[in-house]
Every structure is written in structure tokens, then in C-alpha cells.
Design a protein around this motif. Sequence first.
Motif, PDB file in Angstrom:
ATOM      1  N   SER A 311       0.844  -1.187   0.000  1.00  0.00           N
ATOM      2  CA  SER A 311       0.000   0.000   0.000  1.00  0.00           C
ATOM      3  C   SER A 311       0.882   1.240   0.000  1.00  0.00           C
ATOM      4  CB  SER A 311      -0.902  -0.013   1.238  1.00  0.00           C
ATOM      5  OG  SER A 311      -1.689   1.160   1.299  1.00  0.00           O
ATOM      6  N   PHE A 312       0.514   2.235  -0.813  1.00  0.00           N
ATOM      7  CA  PHE A 312       1.257   3.484  -0.898  1.00  0.00           C
ATOM      8  C   PHE A 312       0.297   4.654  -0.671  1.00  0.00           C
ATOM      9  CE2 PHE A 312       3.389   0.392  -3.582  1.00  0.00           C
ATOM     10  CZ  PHE A 312       4.708   0.489  -3.163  1.00  0.00           C
ATOM     11  N   ALA A 313       0.852   5.805  -0.331  1.00  0.00           N
ATOM     12  CA  ALA A 313       0.019   6.975  -0.039  1.00  0.00           C
ATOM     13  C   ALA A 313       0.609   8.217  -0.686  1.00  0.00           C
ATOM     14  CB  ALA A 313      -0.108   7.185   1.464  1.00  0.00           C
ATOM     15  N   ARG A 314      -0.280   9.142  -1.047  1.00  0.00           N
ATOM     16  CA  ARG A 314       0.130  10.433  -1.624  1.00  0.00           C
ATOM     17  C   ARG A 314      -0.846  11.490  -1.137  1.00  0.00           C
ATOM     18  NH1 ARG A 314       2.713  12.188  -6.467  1.00  0.00           N
ATOM     19  NH2 ARG A 314       2.966  14.439  -6.250  1.00  0.00           N
ATOM     20  N   VAL A 315      -0.327  12.599  -0.650  1.00  0.00           N
ATOM     21  CA  VAL A 315      -1.179  13.712  -0.241  1.00  0.00           C
ATOM     22  C   VAL A 315      -1.583  14.496  -1.487  1.00  0.00           C
ATOM     23  CG1 VAL A 315      -1.343  15.837   1.106  1.00  0.00           C
ATOM     24  CG2 VAL A 315      -0.085  13.875   2.019  1.00  0.00           C
ATOM     25  N   LEU A 316      -2.891  14.669  -1.671  1.00  0.00           N
ATOM     26  CA  LEU A 316      -3.427  15.370  -2.830  1.00  0.00           C
ATOM     27  C   LEU A 316      -4.423  16.432  -2.381  1.00  0.00           C
ATOM     28  CD1 LEU A 316      -4.197  12.323  -5.178  1.00  0.00           C
ATOM     29  CD2 LEU A 316      -2.251  13.894  -5.357  1.00  0.00           C
ATOM     30  N   PRO A 317      -4.557  17.506  -3.143  1.00  0.00           N
ATOM     31  CA  PRO A 317      -5.597  18.497  -2.822  1.00  0.00           C
ATOM     32  C   PRO A 317      -6.974  17.961  -3.161  1.00  0.00           C
ATOM     33  CG  PRO A 317      -4.518  19.062  -4.876  1.00  0.00           C
ATOM     34  CD  PRO A 317      -3.762  17.895  -4.339  1.00  0.00           C
ATOM     35  N   TYR A 318      -7.968  18.483  -2.466  1.00  0.00           N
ATOM     36  CA  TYR A 318      -9.344  18.130  -2.813  1.00  0.00           C
ATOM     37  C   TYR A 318      -9.621  18.538  -4.264  1.00  0.00           C
ATOM     38  CZ  TYR A 318     -10.765  17.469   2.112  1.00  0.00           C
ATOM     39  OH  TYR A 318     -10.902  17.029   3.399  1.00  0.00           O
ATOM     40  N   PRO A 319     -10.327  17.732  -5.017  1.00  0.00           N
ATOM     41  CA  PRO A 319     -10.725  18.170  -6.360  1.00  0.00           C
ATOM     42  C   PRO A 319     -11.785  19.261  -6.275  1.00  0.00           C
ATOM     43  CG  PRO A 319     -11.790  16.104  -5.812  1.00  0.00           C
ATOM     44  CD  PRO A 319     -10.839  16.387  -4.686  1.00  0.00           C
ATOM     45  N   ASP A 320     -11.801  20.154  -7.255  1.00  0.00           N
ATOM     46  CA  ASP A 320     -12.822  21.208  -7.261  1.00  0.00           C
ATOM     47  C   ASP A 320     -14.005  20.839  -8.135  1.00  0.00           C
ATOM     48  OD1 ASP A 320     -11.569  21.405  -9.668  1.00  0.00           O
ATOM     49  OD2 ASP A 320     -10.793  23.426  -9.367  1.00  0.00           O
ATOM     50  N   ALA A 321     -14.036  19.589  -8.600  1.00  0.00           N
ATOM     51  CA  ALA A 321     -15.188  19.050  -9.320  1.00  0.00           C
ATOM     52  C   ALA A 321     -15.173  17.543  -9.107  1.00  0.00           C
ATOM     53  CB  ALA A 321     -15.113  19.382 -10.810  1.00  0.00           C
ATOM     54  N   SER A 322     -16.306  16.905  -9.257  1.00  0.00           N
ATOM     55  CA  SER A 322     -16.370  15.456  -9.073  1.00  0.00           C
ATOM     56  C   SER A 322     -15.505  14.764 -10.124  1.00  0.00           C
ATOM     57  CB  SER A 322     -17.813  14.971  -9.182  1.00  0.00           C
ATOM     58  OG  SER A 322     -18.577  15.459  -8.087  1.00  0.00           O
ATOM     59  N   VAL A 323     -14.729  13.774  -9.681  1.00  0.00           N
ATOM     60  CA  VAL A 323     -13.801  13.090 -10.580  1.00  0.00           C
ATOM     61  C   VAL A 323     -13.941  11.576 -10.434  1.00  0.00           C
ATOM     62  CG1 VAL A 323     -12.091  14.947 -10.626  1.00  0.00           C
ATOM     63  CG2 VAL A 323     -11.954  13.197  -8.852  1.00  0.00           C
ATOM     64  N   ARG A 324     -13.608  10.895 -11.522  1.00  0.00           N
ATOM     65  CA  ARG A 324     -13.497   9.435 -11.529  1.00  0.00           C
ATOM     66  C   ARG A 324     -12.035   9.115 -11.798  1.00  0.00           C
ATOM     67  NH1 ARG A 324     -13.826   4.998 -15.193  1.00  0.00           N
ATOM     68  NH2 ARG A 324     -14.918   3.189 -14.289  1.00  0.00           N
ATOM     69  N   VAL A 325     -11.403   8.446 -10.847  1.00  0.00           N
ATOM     70  CA  VAL A 325      -9.963   8.216 -10.910  1.00  0.00           C
ATOM     71  C   VAL A 325      -9.681   6.817 -11.431  1.00  0.00           C
ATOM     72  CG1 VAL A 325      -7.818   8.148  -9.597  1.00  0.00           C
ATOM     73  CG2 VAL A 325      -9.601   9.782  -8.976  1.00  0.00           C
ATOM     74  N   VAL A 326      -8.834   6.757 -12.460  1.00  0.00           N
ATOM     75  CA  VAL A 326      -8.373   5.488 -13.020  1.00  0.00           C
ATOM     76  C   VAL A 326      -6.878   5.389 -12.747  1.00  0.00           C
ATOM     77  CG1 VAL A 326      -8.126   4.083 -15.099  1.00  0.00           C
ATOM     78  CG2 VAL A 326     -10.119   5.587 -14.836  1.00  0.00           C
ATOM     79  N   LEU A 327      -6.444   4.299 -12.137  1.00  0.00           N
ATOM     80  CA  LEU A 327      -5.028   4.109 -11.833  1.00  0.00           C
ATOM     81  C   LEU A 327      -4.392   3.162 -12.846  1.00  0.00           C
ATOM     82  CD1 LEU A 327      -5.031   3.750  -7.934  1.00  0.00           C
ATOM     83  CD2 LEU A 327      -4.886   5.819  -9.332  1.00  0.00           C
ATOM     84  N   ASP A 328      -3.113   3.407 -13.109  1.00  0.00           N
ATOM     85  CA  ASP A 328      -2.357   2.543 -14.002  1.00  0.00           C
ATOM     86  C   ASP A 328      -0.913   2.516 -13.506  1.00  0.00           C
ATOM     87  OD1 ASP A 328      -1.787   0.846 -16.035  1.00  0.00           O
ATOM     88  OD2 ASP A 328      -1.954   2.320 -17.648  1.00  0.00           O
ATOM     89  N   ALA A 329      -0.180   1.493 -13.886  1.00  0.00           N
ATOM     90  CA  ALA A 329       1.212   1.370 -13.463  1.00  0.00           C
ATOM     91  C   ALA A 329       2.064   0.873 -14.620  1.00  0.00           C
ATOM     92  CB  ALA A 329       1.329   0.424 -12.275  1.00  0.00           C
ATOM     93  N   THR A 330       3.227   1.497 -14.773  1.00  0.00           N
ATOM     94  CA  THR A 330       4.209   1.065 -15.754  1.00  0.00           C
ATOM     95  C   THR A 330       5.389   0.481 -14.990  1.00  0.00           C
ATOM     96  OG1 THR A 330       3.544   2.839 -17.252  1.00  0.00           O
ATOM     97  CG2 THR A 330       5.681   1.792 -17.665  1.00  0.00           C
ATOM     98  N   CYS A 331       5.713  -0.763 -15.256  1.00  0.00           N
ATOM     99  CA  CYS A 331       6.728  -1.450 -14.464  1.00  0.00           C
ATOM    100  C   CYS A 331       7.801  -2.070 -15.365  1.00  0.00           C
ATOM    101  CB  CYS A 331       6.100  -2.551 -13.618  1.00  0.00           C
ATOM    102  SG  CYS A 331       4.849  -1.960 -12.461  1.00  0.00           S
ATOM    103  N   GLU A 332       8.990  -2.244 -14.768  1.00  0.00           N
ATOM    104  CA  GLU A 332      10.078  -2.923 -15.452  1.00  0.00           C
ATOM    105  C   GLU A 332      10.950  -3.594 -14.411  1.00  0.00           C
ATOM    106  OE1 GLU A 332      13.405   0.522 -15.980  1.00  0.00           O
ATOM    107  OE2 GLU A 332      11.702   0.603 -17.380  1.00  0.00           O
ATOM    108  N   ALA A 333      11.619  -4.640 -14.803  1.00  0.00           N
ATOM    109  CA  ALA A 333      12.533  -5.318 -13.896  1.00  0.00           C
ATOM    110  C   ALA A 333      13.831  -4.521 -13.790  1.00  0.00           C
ATOM    111  CB  ALA A 333      12.833  -6.728 -14.407  1.00  0.00           C
ATOM    112  N   GLY A 334      14.447  -4.554 -12.614  1.00  0.00           N
ATOM    113  CA  GLY A 334      15.712  -3.846 -12.471  1.00  0.00           C
ATOM    114  C   GLY A 334      15.881  -3.211 -11.118  1.00  0.00           C
ATOM    115  N   GLU A 335      17.010  -2.516 -10.940  1.00  0.00           N
ATOM    116  CA  GLU A 335      17.325  -1.825  -9.703  1.00  0.00           C
ATOM    117  C   GLU A 335      16.692  -0.442  -9.698  1.00  0.00           C
ATOM    118  OE1 GLU A 335      18.888  -3.191  -7.148  1.00  0.00           O
ATOM    119  OE2 GLU A 335      18.908  -5.046  -8.312  1.00  0.00           O
ATOM    120  N   PRO A 336      16.548   0.188  -8.499  1.00  0.00           N
ATOM    121  CA  PRO A 336      15.906   1.499  -8.408  1.00  0.00           C
ATOM    122  C   PRO A 336      16.619   2.561  -9.229  1.00  0.00           C
ATOM    123  CG  PRO A 336      16.147   0.497  -6.250  1.00  0.00           C
ATOM    124  CD  PRO A 336      16.910  -0.352  -7.193  1.00  0.00           C
ATOM    125  N   ARG A 337      15.824   3.407  -9.870  1.00  0.00           N
ATOM    126  CA  ARG A 337      16.357   4.571 -10.566  1.00  0.00           C
ATOM    127  C   ARG A 337      15.290   5.650 -10.561  1.00  0.00           C
ATOM    128  NH1 ARG A 337      14.348   5.225 -15.607  1.00  0.00           N
ATOM    129  NH2 ARG A 337      13.221   3.486 -16.571  1.00  0.00           N
TER     130      ARG A 337
END
Length: 351
Positions: A311-337
Amino acid sequence: MKRTKWDWFFAGSVFFGSWAVANTLLSITRYGFDQGVFWWFCNLALIGTAYGLLKKDRGVLLAFLSIACFTQVFWLIDNVYRIATGGNLFGLVEFLYRPGLPLDEFILAHYHYFTLPVCLTALYFLGKSKKRSNAWRIALLLNPLIFAASYFLFPAEQNINCIHTPCLAGSENLTGPLYSLSFWTVIFALHLGALWYWEGLFNGLVRTPARSRNVTRLFAATCLVAIFLGVLDTQVKLAQPALVCAPDTWTKSVRIGCEYTLDHSPGNMVFRYRVTNLTDSQLLCRAEASTQFSTFTLSGDLELAGGESRSFARVLPYPDASVRVVLDATCEAGEPRAIASSAPARLRDAR
């Protein structure tokens, strides 16, 4: 056939017990048992009230009434102020209006309006006790137990029962063991003082038919006002911008989806999401969020071992209009960069 007299205590215990079970299970399933959201004194007081009604136990009702005087009175004042003005007085109810809080949780939270009048009315009709109640033993045991669990068992960021830092807006800089010990000591002393007052008051009351009728009418009127305020508050909630999450996104390597939001500071929320590595290899991922208004990077360099779910967390401002949030992730094998952010973290652009 002899007619059985309607037992209002039993009916009340069933109603408020069902409410307590629904609220507790929702908190556990939505946030997780380990987060302790179900452990707030107000929810525990609702459970205690239902049990006290079922057993007609003066001690249980007195013990929870005494602590509810401090945990709920300020909540009620703050909620009414929010309904009337749209602003925060103490900041205690801000969590109810954060985007992402589901409506079922919002509605269930309004049990706060009922705990105090139910306890007061029940104690009146239970009458004077012939012996000292067990309220003192309950308070001396449960108060330290509840606060100790709040401090040691649950995450500091949840701040259960305000044990790690004050819940009043503007005083978040008070923290640390000295604050926690001082806060608990003061609340414990107030709890015992209120218990002494309420027990003496109800033992000294003269109960007459006229007074009993007035108490019943006052209780009914209080419940009607509570329902009316709850409906008004729901309209306030529905009029504010909402945040709705799309179903989890699956790829060949990861699954990513929303968990929940938490209140952080005025106008800001903690947005929590979960990423699961579906492979056997270590992955480096970049999480992105998209709405109908913008797309931005939530975080880069998310390290996930093979098969790991985090689980991860991010502080975000309140939206000023109703929103529908879609999450996506781009991943690759390897060491941190370093993975550069592609856009500011805003749920809606300024224009």
C-alpha cells in the motif's frame, strides 16, 4: 392470553447493536483490522450503549456516557456548525466531507447524535440503584485499556482517539510521549469526574409520572432533530465534489487500485492505493492517476519484490469538481532509478 409488555430496552439494544455491528464491520473491511478505525471511543460507546440496554446495566451506560460527554459533544457542535456555515469550528468532522468517503460510511457516522440522549433516557428509566454500580470498575479498566491499544496497537498516522496528536485543527504540532501521557491523564480525570456527577444525579432524581412523560417527549423530539440534521448534512455532503475510483487495473505484471482516502489537512487528503506484483521478479513501477481532466504521476520508483502487494500513499488536494480516478502502473525489472514525474499531482487542472 396475557399481552407481553413491549420492552423498549431490548428494542433499543437490537437497533443500536445492529448499527454498531454494521459500522464496525464496514470500518474493518474498508480500512483493515490493523488500522484500528473501528477503535474510536465513539464507536466503542455505541457498542457499549447497545450492550447496556440489552442487560439493563447502569454501570455500562454510566461509564460510556461519562466518556461520551467529551468525545461526542464537541463532535456534535462541530457538525452542526459545519451544516450551518460550511466551515470548520474544531476540525473534528472534516473527515466526513473528504472526497472519496463513501456515502454509507457518512450516514452510519451519524450515530453520534443518538448515543448521549439514549444513555441519558435509559438511565432515567432504570431508576435509582440500591447499591453502588459497577461503573467505576468498568471505567478504571476500559479507559486505560482503550487508550493503550490506541497508542501501541494501531498506526500513529491514524491517530486513534487523538492519542498521538490533538484532533483539533491548528494544534497538530503537539506530539510525542509527553503529549500522549498528559492527554490521557486529563481525559481519564474528566471521565471519572463526569462518572461521579452522573451517578449522583441519577441516584438523586425523583421520578414522577409527569416527569417521565416529559423525558419521553424530550427523547422523541431529540431523535427527530437528529434525523432532520442528518438529512441536512447528507445534502451538504452530496453537494460537494466527489471522488470515485474505477475498478482495479490489471496488466501482465501488476494490479493497481484505490484503497481509500483519509483527511490530512484543510483542503488536502491522503490518497491510498495498492500495487501488487503478479510476477516472480522484482519490479520497479511508476503509478499514474487519470481523471476526465488530467493525468499525473502518483509516484515513481515503487519497488516490489516478486509476488509482493504493498500500500502506498500520496497527499493530494481536494478536487474542485467530481472526478473518476483510473489508476495505471508502468513497471520494469531492475534496480531502483529515478522516474521523473510527468505532471503536477492535481486531480483537476486549475483551468
